[in-house]
Motif scaffolding. Structure first.
Motif, PDB file in Angstrom:
ATOM      1  N   GLU A 170      21.554 107.139  37.988  1.00 62.13           N
ATOM      2  CA  GLU A 170      20.765 106.084  37.360  1.00 62.13           C
ATOM      3  C   GLU A 170      20.525 104.924  38.326  1.00 62.13           C
ATOM      4  O   GLU A 170      20.125 103.830  37.915  1.00 62.13           O
ATOM      5  N   PHE A 171      20.737 105.179  39.602  1.00 61.62           N
ATOM      6  CA  PHE A 171      20.615 104.170  40.652  1.00 61.62           C
ATOM      7  C   PHE A 171      19.283 103.420  40.592  1.00 61.62           C
ATOM      8  O   PHE A 171      19.226 102.205  40.739  1.00 61.62           O
ATOM      9  N   TYR A 172      18.207 104.149  40.328  1.00 62.20           N
ATOM     10  CA  TYR A 172      16.864 103.579  40.433  1.00 62.20           C
ATOM     11  C   TYR A 172      16.599 102.446  39.457  1.00 62.20           C
ATOM     12  O   TYR A 172      15.708 101.625  39.678  1.00 62.20           O
ATOM     13  N   LYS A 173      17.342 102.367  38.343  1.00 66.35           N
ATOM     14  CA  LYS A 173      17.077 101.313  37.372  1.00 66.35           C
ATOM     15  C   LYS A 173      18.252 100.349  37.205  1.00 66.35           C
ATOM     16  O   LYS A 173      18.259  99.528  36.291  1.00 66.35           O
ATOM     17  N   GLY A 174      19.212 100.412  38.121  1.00 69.72           N
ATOM     18  CA  GLY A 174      20.362  99.526  38.053  1.00 69.72           C
ATOM     19  C   GLY A 174      20.133  98.233  38.809  1.00 69.72           C
ATOM     20  O   GLY A 174      19.159  98.065  39.551  1.00 69.72           O
ATOM     21  N   ALA A 175      21.066  97.305  38.626  1.00 70.98           N
ATOM     22  CA  ALA A 175      20.969  96.001  39.284  1.00 70.98           C
ATOM     23  C   ALA A 175      21.036  96.131  40.805  1.00 70.98           C
ATOM     24  O   ALA A 175      20.390  95.358  41.524  1.00 70.98           O
ATOM     25  N   ILE A 176      21.809  97.094  41.318  1.00 71.98           N
ATOM     26  CA  ILE A 176      21.938  97.242  42.773  1.00 71.98           C
ATOM     27  C   ILE A 176      20.594  97.630  43.383  1.00 71.98           C
ATOM     28  O   ILE A 176      20.138  97.031  44.359  1.00 71.98           O
ATOM     29  N   TYR A 177      19.930  98.631  42.802  1.00 66.70           N
ATOM     30  CA  TYR A 177      18.623  99.050  43.317  1.00 66.70           C
ATOM     31  C   TYR A 177      17.634  97.886  43.257  1.00 66.70           C
ATOM     32  O   TYR A 177      16.871  97.638  44.208  1.00 66.70           O
ATOM     33  N   GLN A 234      15.233 112.894  41.104  1.00 62.98           N
ATOM     34  CA  GLN A 234      14.762 111.762  40.314  1.00 62.98           C
ATOM     35  C   GLN A 234      13.246 111.692  40.315  1.00 62.98           C
ATOM     36  O   GLN A 234      12.626 111.345  39.297  1.00 62.98           O
ATOM     37  N   TYR A 235      12.620 112.036  41.409  1.00 64.97           N
ATOM     38  CA  TYR A 235      11.157 112.063  41.480  1.00 64.97           C
ATOM     39  C   TYR A 235      10.588 113.062  40.484  1.00 64.97           C
ATOM     40  O   TYR A 235       9.483 112.865  39.940  1.00 64.97           O
ATOM     41  N   ASN A 236      11.310 114.131  40.217  1.00 63.43           N
ATOM     42  CA  ASN A 236      10.839 115.155  39.283  1.00 63.43           C
ATOM     43  C   ASN A 236      10.625 114.608  37.874  1.00 63.43           C
ATOM     44  O   ASN A 236       9.892 115.199  37.084  1.00 63.43           O
ATOM     45  N   ASP A 237      11.282 113.520  37.532  1.00 64.94           N
ATOM     46  CA  ASP A 237      11.209 112.923  36.201  1.00 64.94           C
ATOM     47  C   ASP A 237      10.112 111.855  36.196  1.00 64.94           C
ATOM     48  O   ASP A 237      10.257 110.802  36.816  1.00 64.94           O
ATOM     49  N   SER A 238       9.014 112.107  35.488  1.00 61.06           N
ATOM     50  CA  SER A 238       7.890 111.172  35.491  1.00 61.06           C
ATOM     51  C   SER A 238       8.276 109.812  34.925  1.00 61.06           C
ATOM     52  O   SER A 238       7.698 108.786  35.315  1.00 61.06           O
ATOM     53  N   LYS A 239       9.249 109.772  34.019  1.00 59.98           N
ATOM     54  CA  LYS A 239       9.670 108.492  33.449  1.00 59.98           C
ATOM     55  C   LYS A 239      10.273 107.585  34.528  1.00 59.98           C
ATOM     56  O   LYS A 239      10.121 106.365  34.472  1.00 59.98           O
ATOM     57  N   ARG A 240      10.935 108.175  35.502  1.00 63.53           N
ATOM     58  CA  ARG A 240      11.536 107.378  36.579  1.00 63.53           C
ATOM     59  C   ARG A 240      10.446 106.837  37.503  1.00 63.53           C
ATOM     60  O   ARG A 240      10.514 105.696  37.941  1.00 63.53           O
TER      61      ARG A 240
END
Length: 378
Positions: free
Chosen positions: A106-113, A143-149
């Motif tokens: 879940e890195f892409y939507k966390g505070a660190i990212y 993660q790219y495979n998931d359009s929502k991301r």
């Protein structure tokens, strides 16, 4: 994975190709990895590339932080309602259990990212950017495979972005790419070096007369990152989604953890997260790691390192199914590809295995090229 564009992916691979500004567009790229943030910057006469560690430490607002002989090269940026310190000298802010990293899916939507992306944008702003017409961002393949991301990144960063100290930078368009796609786009810069490897391998593939011949090949892009091992199989310029994928906990972080666990067992005490960057740097420089005044030679842990790499590549080969039979060329990008190259060359001795020059920055350089190609086509 979204349907691949039938156009030449090395030139441009995107889901959207509309409405980029026509007058001297500003194109920038950011590749937020689990180990380093790589990004493009304006420079005299063009662009340059830079990086900083993928660490975001809760900002220290006390006066103690200012007690130094020089200002450290970091910025405080807002993320998820808090302030985080990010930048090239962020390691100076790390202490004790403050790891400052996020190695989850879940890195892409966390505070660190968020903090790391805003840190890269802040460096761009400090170098003179006030607005960005096209910003290319990357995601690991799974993660790219998931359009929502992909949609989340576009919705989050396609706007005026606050980057700390009351500053903002306007991002007008966001393009999201699978990380190894950047390396594929950047191949055109290295035809001579690639042909040397093809010739030395002595397999069925012959040196290429031009980079356009790449679009007739089956090319396996392999990206051993900090946390994930990503791979893309690109056939005649299009991604084969069924043979592309990623293995989590199969990158550099797992190697470092294996070495740290073995070292801790040998010295008889647990080692905290602040030790991991030291082990990483010692492995990269092939030097001992110094802990509590004692130098520990890490060469003795080579069997543990190779065991991790062999297992990771076995997971990739399994994920390819039988598609490895049709591979013409393997290309490695990422920060630490040498051992992966050695294993792949032993497994597939007749397939050229090419390590991209400056492999750490290969993806972000390709992202920049993709963004520039899109603005030229608009």
């Amino acid at each position: 994975m979204a349907p691949s564009n039938p156009a030449k992916l090395r030139e441009v691979h995107s889901e959207q190709q509309d409405s980029t500004p026509a007058s001297t567009p500003v194109v920038r790229a950011i590749d937020v990895g689990f180990g380093l943030v790589k990004f493009s910057l304006p420079a005299e006469g063009g662009i340059t590339f830079s990086s900083f560690p993928s660490m975001a430490i809760p900002a220290d607002v006390s006066a103690v932080r200012s007690l130094s002989t020089r200002r450290r090269d970091t910025f405080d940026v807002p993320a998820n309602g808090a302030e985080y310190e990010v930048g090239r000298d962020v390691g100076l802010a790390q202490a004790g259990g403050s790891f400052g990293r996020d190695v989850t899916d879940e890195f892409y939507k966390g505070a660190i990212y968020e903090a790391l992306t805003k840190g890269a944008l802040r460096y761009m702003a400090e170098a003179g950017d006030t607005a960005i017409d096209v910003l290319v961002l990357g995601l690991p393949v799974n993660q790219y495979n998931d359009s929502k991301r992909r949609d989340y990144l576009r919705q989050t960063y396609e706007r005026a972005v606050e980057i700390g100290d009351g500053k903002t930078i306007e991002v007008r368009k966001v393009i999201v790419q699978a990380q190894p796609m950047g390396g594929y786009a950047a191949l055109e810069e290295h035809l001579d070096e690639l042909n040397q490897v093809i010739k030395a391998t002595g397999g069925a593939l012959q040196p290429l007369a031009s980079i356009d011949e790449m679009d007739e090949l089956s090319v396996l892009m392999v990206d051993p990152g900090e946390h994930t091992l990503d791979w893309l199989l690109i056939q005649q310029g299009s991604i084969n989604p069924r043979a592309s994928g990623a293995a989590s906990d199969a990158g550099r972080h797992r190697v470092i953890r294996a070495v740290q666990d073995s070292l801790a067992a040998d010295i008889g005490r647990p080692l905290g997260p602040a030790v991991a960057p030291r082990i990483n740097e010692a492995l990269r420089l092939k030097q001992p790691v110094k802990l509590t005044g004692v130098a520990h030679d890490l060469a003795k842990y080579e069997p543990q390192i190779m065991s991790v790499i062999e297992d990771s590549l076995n997971r990739m080969i399994d994920g390819l199914r039988d598609a490895y039979e049709i591979i013409d060329l393997i290309v490695l990008v990422g920060g630490h590809p040498a051992r992966y190259r050695d294993v792949l060359s032993r497994r597939f001795p007749s397939i050229p295995v090419f390590v991209m020059p400056d492999s750490m920055a290969a993806n972000v350089r390709g992202f920049q090229m993709i963004g520039e190609a899109m603005t030229e086509q608009a």
